[in-house]
Scaffold this motif. Structure first.
Motif, PDB file in Angstrom:
ATOM      1  N   UNK A  14      32.408  18.490  47.967  1.00 50.77           N
ATOM      2  CA  UNK A  14      32.434  18.851  47.789  1.00 50.77           C
ATOM      3  C   UNK A  14      32.974  20.638  47.498  1.00 50.77           C
ATOM      4  N   UNK A  15      33.317  20.663  49.112  1.00 54.50           N
ATOM      5  CA  UNK A  15      33.730  22.197  49.164  1.00 54.50           C
ATOM      6  C   UNK A  15      35.626  21.689  49.271  1.00 54.50           C
ATOM      7  N   UNK A  16      36.067  20.481  49.857  1.00 56.84           N
ATOM      8  CA  UNK A  16      37.722  19.988  50.903  1.00 56.84           C
ATOM      9  C   UNK A  16      37.969  19.126  50.097  1.00 56.84           C
ATOM     10  N   UNK A  17      36.642  18.671  48.908  1.00 57.75           N
ATOM     11  CA  UNK A  17      37.758  17.314  48.773  1.00 57.75           C
ATOM     12  C   UNK A  17      38.123  16.255  49.442  1.00 57.75           C
ATOM     13  N   UNK A  18      38.577  14.731  49.531  1.00 51.50           N
ATOM     14  CA  UNK A  18      38.039  13.952  49.903  1.00 51.50           C
ATOM     15  C   UNK A  18      38.583  13.611  51.502  1.00 51.50           C
ATOM     16  N   UNK A  19      40.007  13.987  50.971  1.00 46.68           N
ATOM     17  CA  UNK A  19      40.995  14.198  52.361  1.00 46.68           C
ATOM     18  C   UNK A  19      40.660  14.996  53.429  1.00 46.68           C
ATOM     19  N   UNK A  20      40.324  16.187  52.833  1.00 50.45           N
ATOM     20  CA  UNK A  20      39.470  17.643  53.377  1.00 50.45           C
ATOM     21  C   UNK A  20      38.639  17.717  54.111  1.00 50.45           C
ATOM     22  N   UNK A  21      37.997  16.788  53.764  1.00 54.60           N
ATOM     23  CA  UNK A  21      36.296  16.183  54.061  1.00 54.60           C
ATOM     24  C   UNK A  21      37.062  15.730  55.769  1.00 54.60           C
ATOM     25  N   UNK A  22      37.544  14.756  55.385  1.00 53.75           N
ATOM     26  CA  UNK A  22      37.981  13.582  56.760  1.00 53.75           C
ATOM     27  C   UNK A  22      38.268  14.553  58.036  1.00 53.75           C
TER      28      UNK A  22
END
Length: 303
Positions: A14-22
């Motif tokens: 939610x906060x960082x997007x899919x790649x940011x979450x990884x």
């Protein structure tokens, strides 16, 4: 830190997007994650899942997988459809389209399991309608799971609320109906039975115990080797709080003993609300690390 620890990263996505979450998961030392797909909705015009062209879906998740591989983060499981089928055929077409995308994404991400919620039609819907609709949904989904070489992990359910405020069990929350349905789906889809397994959501099951459902540890033993995925979280039995283990009323020593008894050898994934006290990076980071430390303490105490 025990390498088997995993987190559901929906708040981080939610906060960082899919790649940011990884990237976030890697930065805090996670080796495994539960990757959220239910945020993508074929019913919504601007969703990644809305198009009939699956190439955009494939492209996006190949990019996520490439970043995960580069960082050494493994997607242990994905979380797919939550809302499930209902009597509206047009809705069900959208949910099937959504699962087809889920299955493709799960394969590309390298996850062996996609967690799916069973049908929950409300307190006033008959048993026959629940059974018929649930059987139809899983029978529709399973060929696509097989095509992509993944296993659907049917998640244990909990309680539900009626529009007039009444509270009661989801039809498939009880261990008897849940397991009876699992075996019926397998019996009516013999070619695909190896592509169906189970996910224990300790929070769902625990808050259903006030209606007579088995305690999570007993439910785990009933599911046995069909249990391949975990959504570990705690609560006070009254609401689906998604609290960290040891912060509610679940007996975690008994839960861990039950997992040992059935020979569970997967990751210990926590589906906890990391954003309970805020959505800032510092809050998410602090809560994620604390959750990991709590689970590490639990696992270390078992050695």
């Amino acid at each position: 830190m025990d390498e088997r620890i995993s987190l559901s990263i929906f708040n981080i996505q939610d906060r960082f997007g899919d790649i940011g979450a990884i990237e976030f998961a890697h930065d805090i030392g996670l080796r495994y994650v539960d990757f959220d797909l239910c945020r993508y909705d074929a019913h919504k015009e601007n969703s990644l899942y809305a198009s009939d062209d699956l190439s955009a879906v494939a492209k996006h998740f190949r990019e996520v997988r490439a970043r995960a591989d580069a960082l050494g983060v493994k997607i242990a499981q994905t979380h797919g459809r939550i809302k499930a089928y209902n009597p509206d055929d047009s809705w069900n077409e959208g949910e099937l389209k959504g699962f087809i995308c889920d299955a493709l994404a799960t394969e590309i991400l390298g996850a062996p399991y996609c967690v799916v919620h069973g049908v929950h039609l409300g307190l006033d819907t008959s048993a026959e309608e629940h059974i018929r609709t649930n059987l139809r949904m899983f029978s529709d989904f399973l060929p696509h799971a097989a095509e992509h070489g993944i296993c659907i992990a049917s998640e244990t359910l909990g309680d539900t609320h009626a529009p007039d405020g009444r509270n009661g069990l989801d039809y498939f929350a009880g261990e008897k109906e849940f397991l009876r349905m699992h075996y019926r789906i397998c019996a009516e889809n013999p070619r695909y039975k190896e592509y169906l397994c189970c996910c224990m959501d300790t929070g769902h099951t625990h808050k259903a115990t006030r209606f007579g459902v088995a305690q999570p540890q007993d439910y785990i033993r009933m599911i046995g080797p069909m249990l391949r995925c975990l959504h570990l979280n705690d609560n006070d039995t009254w609401t689906d709080q998604h609290k960290f283990p040891l912060s509610g009323a679940i007996n975690w020593d008994e839960v861990m003993t039950a997992l040992e008894d059935i020979g569970y050898d997967g990751v210990f994934n926590m589906e906890v609300s990391l954003g309970r006290y805020g959505k800032s990076e510092s809050i998410l980071r602090a809560h994620a690390i604390f959750a990991m430390e709590v689970m590490n303490e639990i696992l270390e105490s078992r050695k």
